[in-house]
Design a protein around this motif. Sequence first.
Motif, short mmCIF file in Angstrom:
data_model
loop_
_atom_site.label_atom_id
_atom_site.label_comp_id
_atom_site.label_asym_id
_atom_site.label_seq_id
_atom_site.Cartn_x
_atom_site.Cartn_y
_atom_site.Cartn_z
N ALA A 245 0.81 -1.22 0.00
CA ALA A 245 0.00 0.00 0.00
C ALA A 245 0.84 1.27 0.00
O ALA A 245 0.32 2.36 -0.22
CB ALA A 245 -0.93 0.00 1.21
N THR A 246 2.16 1.13 0.25
CA THR A 246 3.03 2.31 0.31
C THR A 246 3.79 2.55 -0.97
O THR A 246 4.63 3.45 -1.03
CB THR A 246 4.06 2.16 1.46
N LEU A 247 3.52 1.78 -2.03
CA LEU A 247 4.36 1.82 -3.21
C LEU A 247 3.87 2.76 -4.30
O LEU A 247 4.37 2.71 -5.43
CB LEU A 247 4.49 0.41 -3.80
N THR A 248 2.95 3.63 -3.99
CA THR A 248 2.44 4.55 -5.01
C THR A 248 3.54 5.48 -5.52
O THR A 248 3.44 5.98 -6.66
CB THR A 248 1.28 5.39 -4.45
N TRP A 249 4.57 5.71 -4.74
CA TRP A 249 5.69 6.56 -5.19
C TRP A 249 6.41 5.98 -6.40
O TRP A 249 7.08 6.71 -7.14
CB TRP A 249 6.71 6.76 -4.05
N MET A 250 6.33 4.68 -6.62
CA MET A 250 7.08 4.05 -7.71
C MET A 250 6.56 4.44 -9.09
O MET A 250 7.34 4.50 -10.05
CB MET A 250 7.06 2.53 -7.57
N THR A 251 5.29 4.71 -9.21
CA THR A 251 4.72 4.98 -10.53
C THR A 251 5.26 6.27 -11.14
O THR A 251 5.78 6.25 -12.26
CB THR A 251 3.19 5.00 -10.47
N PRO A 252 5.18 7.43 -10.44
CA PRO A 252 5.76 8.63 -11.03
C PRO A 252 7.27 8.57 -11.14
O PRO A 252 7.86 9.15 -12.05
CB PRO A 252 5.33 9.74 -10.08
N ALA A 253 7.95 7.85 -10.23
CA ALA A 253 9.41 7.74 -10.31
C ALA A 253 9.84 6.97 -11.53
O ALA A 253 10.88 7.24 -12.09
CB ALA A 253 9.95 7.09 -9.04
#
Length: 253
Positions: A245-253
């Motif tokens: 649930a904390t991996l949303t940062w990976m998409t824009p990166a």
Amino acid sequence: MARFSANLGFLWTDRPLPEAIRAAGAAGFHAVECHWPYDVPVAEVRSALRETGLPMLGLNTRRGNVEAGDNGLCAVPGRSEEAQAAIVEAVDYAEAVGAQAVHVMAGNAAGEDAHRTFLRNLRFAGEISVSCGIGLLIEPLNRFDAPGYFLKNTAQAAAIIAEAGVANLKLMFDCYHVGRTEGDVLDRLRALLPLTGHIQFASVPDRGAPDHGEIDYRTLFAQIDALGWAGPLGAEYRPVGETGATLTWMTPA
């Protein structure tokens, strides 16, 4: 474009290491790394790595007696026998699972005797690892999380790398630790890039996911990419709740 490694010392800790490796693969990570995998049979780790196609970037030497306050042994005077046994164990395990590097943990110590002890043990580590093709890493830890740790900043680590003269010894540059104590992370990384063997990250100051805090990681990842860094960046943060649930940062990166 940035690529990422899942540090399984912090991510998916609710699962056995082989299952955490599989979860990292399913989540889109390009590599994995871990802390102290020694209780997990080598065959199980190798199987998970083979199944996912992920490389294991690195693992740590044992901390020692954690209940007594140990946080590594390799700079602690009077404990070189234990430290060198931990180095041998780490190099053997790394070779068996195909890991690329071993982080040689310095431990809680200070002074000239500790400095000499660390150099001696790093040279020992170089002697037994270089023929295996395994790299060595040292990492300064910030004074808030690890107040007694021998390696306190990147300048000290760079000086030790130069003095040790160990061909396969590099710096583990952790953006979180540098951000807590040394200021401009990008400037420090730019200066130290030739000495750097691996880069890790987490939010500053809470060591959470890199989607908040004092460092704009979306910008920093692009800047690191512009420096020519080709290796996966190590996500070594403490997730709040379930890791996925904390991996949303990976998409824009």
